[in-house]
Scaffold this motif. Sequence first.
Motif, short mmCIF file in Angstrom:
data_model
loop_
_atom_site.label_atom_id
_atom_site.label_comp_id
_atom_site.label_asym_id
_atom_site.label_seq_id
_atom_site.Cartn_x
_atom_site.Cartn_y
_atom_site.Cartn_z
N ALA A 9 13.18 -22.99 26.78
CA ALA A 9 12.39 -23.52 27.88
C ALA A 9 13.28 -23.92 29.04
N ALA A 10 14.51 -24.31 28.74
CA ALA A 10 15.43 -24.72 29.79
C ALA A 10 15.76 -23.56 30.73
N ASP A 11 15.61 -22.33 30.24
CA ASP A 11 15.86 -21.17 31.08
C ASP A 11 14.74 -20.94 32.09
N LEU A 12 13.60 -21.55 31.87
CA LEU A 12 12.45 -21.42 32.75
C LEU A 12 12.30 -22.73 33.51
N PRO A 13 12.44 -22.73 34.84
CA PRO A 13 12.38 -23.99 35.59
C PRO A 13 11.11 -24.77 35.28
N GLN A 14 11.29 -26.00 34.90
CA GLN A 14 10.15 -26.83 34.54
C GLN A 14 9.61 -27.51 35.79
N GLU A 15 8.85 -26.72 36.54
CA GLU A 15 8.33 -27.21 37.82
C GLU A 15 7.00 -26.53 38.12
N ARG A 16 6.17 -27.24 38.88
CA ARG A 16 4.96 -26.63 39.45
C ARG A 16 5.36 -26.01 40.78
N ARG A 17 5.09 -24.73 40.91
CA ARG A 17 5.50 -24.03 42.13
C ARG A 17 4.43 -23.00 42.50
N LEU A 18 3.86 -23.13 43.68
CA LEU A 18 2.86 -22.19 44.15
C LEU A 18 3.43 -21.40 45.31
N VAL A 19 3.54 -20.10 45.15
CA VAL A 19 4.05 -19.24 46.22
C VAL A 19 2.95 -18.35 46.80
N GLY A 43 -14.34 -13.37 28.27
CA GLY A 43 -14.22 -14.21 29.45
C GLY A 43 -12.78 -14.56 29.77
N ALA A 44 -12.60 -15.29 30.87
CA ALA A 44 -11.28 -15.79 31.27
C ALA A 44 -11.47 -17.07 32.07
N THR A 45 -10.76 -18.12 31.68
CA THR A 45 -10.84 -19.38 32.40
C THR A 45 -10.24 -19.26 33.79
N LEU A 46 -9.12 -18.57 33.87
CA LEU A 46 -8.37 -18.48 35.13
C LEU A 46 -7.81 -17.06 35.25
N PRO A 47 -8.18 -16.30 36.30
CA PRO A 47 -7.79 -14.89 36.38
C PRO A 47 -6.37 -14.69 36.90
N ILE A 48 -5.40 -15.28 36.21
CA ILE A 48 -4.00 -15.03 36.50
C ILE A 48 -3.38 -14.35 35.28
N TYR A 49 -2.26 -13.69 35.50
CA TYR A 49 -1.61 -12.93 34.44
C TYR A 49 -0.19 -13.46 34.26
N ILE A 50 0.14 -13.81 33.03
CA ILE A 50 1.37 -14.53 32.71
C ILE A 50 2.46 -13.55 32.29
N LEU A 58 3.56 -22.20 32.78
CA LEU A 58 3.18 -20.80 32.68
C LEU A 58 3.60 -20.12 33.98
N LEU A 59 4.37 -19.05 33.88
CA LEU A 59 4.83 -18.34 35.06
C LEU A 59 4.02 -17.06 35.20
N ASP A 60 3.29 -16.91 36.34
CA ASP A 60 2.47 -15.71 36.48
C ASP A 60 3.23 -14.60 37.20
N ILE A 61 2.61 -13.43 37.26
CA ILE A 61 3.31 -12.25 37.78
C ILE A 61 3.51 -12.31 39.29
N ASP A 62 2.89 -13.28 39.96
CA ASP A 62 3.11 -13.48 41.40
C ASP A 62 4.22 -14.50 41.67
N GLY A 63 4.80 -15.07 40.60
CA GLY A 63 5.86 -16.05 40.78
C GLY A 63 5.38 -17.49 40.83
N ASN A 64 4.08 -17.71 40.61
CA ASN A 64 3.56 -19.07 40.57
C ASN A 64 3.88 -19.70 39.21
N SER A 65 4.28 -20.95 39.25
CA SER A 65 4.58 -21.69 38.03
C SER A 65 3.55 -22.80 37.89
N LEU A 66 2.72 -22.71 36.85
CA LEU A 66 1.62 -23.65 36.66
C LEU A 66 1.93 -24.59 35.50
#
Length: 450
Positions: A9-19, A43-50, A58-66
């Motif tokens: 997990a330390a390799d993945l920045p532990q931050e909320r980031r919306l790009v 169904g899908a709660t949130l239409p993002i792809y991880i 959770l890091l999505d394919i657009d670079g957003n970190s949720l």
Amino acid sequence: MTTPTSPLAADLPQERRLVTAIPGPKSAELQARRVSAVSAGVGATLPIYIEAAGGGVLLDIDGNSLIDLGSGIAVTSVGNAAPKVVAAVQEQVAKFTHTCFMVTSYEGYVEVCEALNRLTPGDHEKRSALFNTGAEAVENAVKIARAYTKRDAVVVFEHGYHGRTNLTMAMTAKNMPYKNSFGPFAPEVYRVPLSYPFHDGRDGAKAAADAISRIDKEIGADNVAAIVIEPIAGEGGFIVPAEGFLPALVEYSNANGIVFVADEVQSGFCRTGAWFASEHEGIVPDIITTAKGIAGGLPLAGVTGRAEIMDSVHVGGLGGTYGGNPVACAAALGSIATMEELDLNAAAREIEAVMRPRLSTIADKTGVIGEIRGRGAMIAVEIVKPGTDEPDAALTAAVAKACHAQGVVVLTAGTYGNVLRFLPPLTIPAHLLDEALTVLEEQFLALTGH
């Protein structure tokens, strides 16, 4: 709050980031592909792809970190890509991926059963069997109870959720989206009232007496094979029965030769601050069903029970091609080792200690939270119209949607659609939990005009 750390997990920045907006353009493109390829019934709660996940993000394919407050519905309790899980899976995959335990056996299955027998409540002799999903575990628990008692009837409770197979749909209370248009359902399933303190105001003993009276009058104790209940109702809205309700049902079951089954699919494996939610009131189920958090994200489920009950089934009566798959078993052993090494029961209790006062502040400021409930890192708020206990499903959906847009994944639940439930990974860093709660408060205040 102290936070267990994960090297991966330390390799993945532990931050909320919306790009980008949520969803971003790449997720929107993939969503269009999904629509043309995947059944609309999924169904899908949130239409993002991880593309990556770990720690509390959770890091999505657009670079957003949720920030993840859902854990894949209580599955990734040890975090995504937990090191011990990853290492165990990689080692097992390199050896073999499948033989079918019913054809040629392997040690991992036995080790998982030994762990379940050790960790589940009670010091009696136990046996376990492994399956793929929570619904499959519940269905097999019913099969075992019927074989042992030679009875047919199964008692379940209002607001309960037990799965999506034909039998477990019959056992599940809520119609939409779980049951609508899918009947007819399996027979000999009977529903009685659950203790729901926020709405019924009854103490546990009185609520249990009412349920037991219904069983005696409408079904007959001698006809009941099993009483099946979630110690904390999951999809029903994280309802914690009033103190004394569960012990009274166990006592009634014991006195009448009924198999008491605790469905701990969502509440098990450190989620509530104990290995199993049954422990909070000291009840010892005859059978306990597990899944979700058991294997760090791989499909595995278990049925664990008293040896004489579990061994009452004829040879060949239990099983399934993939049940107890060796890779999933390896993941479970890695997950359980992580829970023990990092004391994730304590982590769950610390998460509760952080969340409750923050949620109380939101309740005080807005007047729309009727109850904060749950245990450990299985916490929920029931959202109501101010000054009443009338459900406000619209506000609940709006808060969830607003949180998603701000990069915080939350889930809804409840028979009336008015519960926000929180299931953060037990490894979530303290600063992420704090930030997620800040975002949650901001959205509540904005939507309620405060």
